[in-house]
Design an enzyme around this catalytic site. Structure first.
Site, mmCIF file in Angstrom:
data_model
loop_
_atom_site.group_PDB
_atom_site.id
_atom_site.type_symbol
_atom_site.label_atom_id
_atom_site.label_comp_id
_atom_site.label_asym_id
_atom_site.label_seq_id
_atom_site.Cartn_x
_atom_site.Cartn_y
_atom_site.Cartn_z
ATOM 1 C CG ASP A 47 -14.309 62.663 50.799
ATOM 2 O OD1 ASP A 47 -14.549 62.894 51.996
ATOM 3 O OD2 ASP A 47 -13.164 62.700 50.319
ATOM 4 C CD GLU A 227 -12.794 69.320 54.694
ATOM 5 O OE1 GLU A 227 -11.803 69.954 54.310
ATOM 6 O OE2 GLU A 227 -12.717 68.161 55.160
#
Length: 538
Positions: A47, A227
């Site tokens: 991420d 997401e």
């Protein structure tokens, strides 16, 4: 993201990094891709997020169930990155009211040029809330000129979804207003997942007005969730990169898509008809969840994560970077052909503890625990314990390949001083529940130990009086499936104590890579003394 529109002039031949014309009609370019080094952030750096402050870039990444929480990397050229800080160097002790317990995910950096501050949005599970609603997004901040040496101030949780929880927050400024975006974690509680947006105040302590839906999974290729959305402006549009699917383990099916709007207030988003723009290929699995930055030269780059197929999931999701190209239809896309070209020698690590005055930033410990007690006096003196299911006190760091050698020189004491490979205890409910396999030495002899099944098991023991200095060595080979353990006294030949056939798939931590590190087992009054630590990738 700071943007001005930039068109790439096409040179219609392949660059050495493998840029090619894709199904989306991407024009080829040999500019930029071949100049980059990948992985940009080697090892377990999921991420990733990136910003530019003047001529300097800063990046951050998820630390999951390891402390310190949330890395801070620095680069001036997008190729060479140095770990310079963490958002929370002491783990939960640095958080407001120590509110976060685990699930330290998706840190995102945002630079406020007017305030000259850097904000870090992040996800954590609130220790006071049970279940999915405990996933909340907090915000911490620091003056930009102090990011390398200072401490962030934590505002605590700001984005809270009482139903299914909130994750993956991102900031974007438009028309003088600051907006926070996030995902409601619907897939975690059997409901729809949406990307949401809401205005946030200048101190990033409170949401303003009413939240609004941005988009959800609506195209045929999209699975049960969206997401990891990021937003950037290019030309007349605001674009959003987003991830779809399962992210984090051997069953992952992550892909990346893109959408755009001309006006945030309109609520109308157009998804690219040729999505996904990035998916698994012969080199990398499950790419996605990153951010886009505009370089000082006016180019656009995305940093995101993916699994290196050569390493299965054992190293974890590494941070990759590539230059955006412009498709013939005008959409910014990714070439999806990144090559792992960073020299292995750059992945090696050496720590001479006899010269250290503080613990280097690479060292980690399980996120629910305080930092192991230690000091420096002719080496690293690590206080012994019986924590981690009898393993003892542990300090570790990322592995960056699946074939490597680790060694450490130990000044022998009553405590069992060891080196070990760390993963997750089998069938643990918490992926940060540390299990390990390794070799140790004390004044009573040598041990080969294994805690991966939840108890401290001695696989081999060589009793005898040992004193002075001893070197320990672990060779990990055959894609992490064979572990050989050695010892020697200085100047002597290595003695193989044990050879172990390991099943790395069984103990691979969810969402994380394995760690390699040192351990001190024994009474609290004892300590293990390490002179050095060397990690060499084969």
């Amino acid at each position: 993201m700071r943007t001005t529109y930039f068109y790439f002039v096409a040179f219609l031949f392949l660059c050495s990094c493998g840029v090619k014309k894709t199904d989306s009609g991407t024009t080829t370019s040999n500019t930029g891709q071949s100049e980059l080094l990948n992985p940009a952030l080697p090892g377990d750096n999921p991420d990733p997020s990136i910003i530019r402050v003047g001529n300097t870039y800063f990046a951050t990444s998820t630390t999951n169930e390891w402390a310190p929480y949330f890395t801070i990397y620095k680069s001036t050229d997008l190729k060479n990155w140095k770990l310079v800080n963490h958002v929370f160097p002491e783990g939960f002790k640095d958080m407001k009211d120590q509110w976060g317990e685990n699930n330290f995910w998706a840190s995102e950096l945002a630079y406020d040029a007017k305030q000259k501050r850097i904000y870090a949005y992040y996800t954590a599970h609130n220790r006071a809330v049970k279940g999915n609603p405990g996933l909340q997004c907090g915000v911490a901040w620091i003056d930009a000129d102090k990011i390398e040496t200072g401490k962030f101030t934590d505002n605590g949780p700001v984005i809270i979804e009482d139903d299914c929880g909130a994750i993956d927050a991102f900031e974007f400024q438009d028309k003088g207003k600051i907006y926070a975006f996030w995902k409601n974690d619907g897939n975690g509680c059997g409901k729809e997942s949406w990307i949401w947006m809401q205005e946030i105040n200048e101190s990033r302590t409170q949401l303003l007005g009413t939240k609004r839906k941005v988009y959800t999974n609506s195209q045929p290729w999209e699975t049960s969730l969206v997401e990891g959305a990021c937003f950037f402006r290019m030309g007349d549009y605001i674009y959003s990169m987003y991830a779809v699917g399962g992210c984090c383990d051997a069953q992952c099916n992550y892909k990346t898509g893109i959408a755009r709007t001309k006006d945030l207030a309109s609520g109308v988003w157009e998804k690219y008809s040729k999505n996904p723009i990035m998916s698994s290929n012969e080199k990398w699995r499950c790419p996605g969840h990153g951010t886009v930055v505009e370089s000082k030269e006016g180019n656009f780059y995305m940093i995101y994560h993916a699994f290196n197929k050569n390493y299965d999931v054992f190293v974890g999701r590494e941070g990759l970077i590539e230059k955006l190209t412009i498709a013939e239809d005008g959409w910014p896309v990714l070439h999806n052909e990144t090559t792992a070209n960073r020299p292995k020698s750059e992945l090696d690590f050496e720590d001479n503890f006899t010269k250290d005055k503080a613990l280097k930033l690479e060292w980690q410990w399980p996120s629910k625990f305080e930092k192991p007690t230690h000091s420096f006096n002719k080496g690293l003196n690590l206080r012994a314990s019986a924590t981690n299911h009898g393993l003892g006190s542990f300090l570790g760091q990322y592995i960056k390949t699946v074939d490597f050698t680790v060694s450490s020189t130990v000044s022998v004491t009553k405590a069992d001083a060891g080196i070990c490979l760390g993963g997750t205890i089998f069938k643990s409910k918490w992926p940060g529940e540390l299990g390990a396999l390794g070799v140790s030495v004390s004044t009573n002899g040598y041990k080969v130990f294994n805690t991966f099944d939840g108890t401290y098991e001695i696989l081999k023991q060589a009793d005898g009086v040992v004193n002075g200095e001893v070197e320990l060595k672990m060779e990990v080979g055959d894609n992490c499936k064979l572990i050989d353990l050695y010892y020697r006294t200085p100047g002597r030949e290595w003695i193989k104590l044990y050879s172990h056939v390991f099943n790395p798939a069984k103990y691979a931590p969810w969402g994380m890579g394995y760690r390699i590190g040192i351990t001190a087992k024994g009474d609290l009054v004892d300590q293990a003394v390490f002179k050095n630590f060397l990690l060499k990738n084969n």
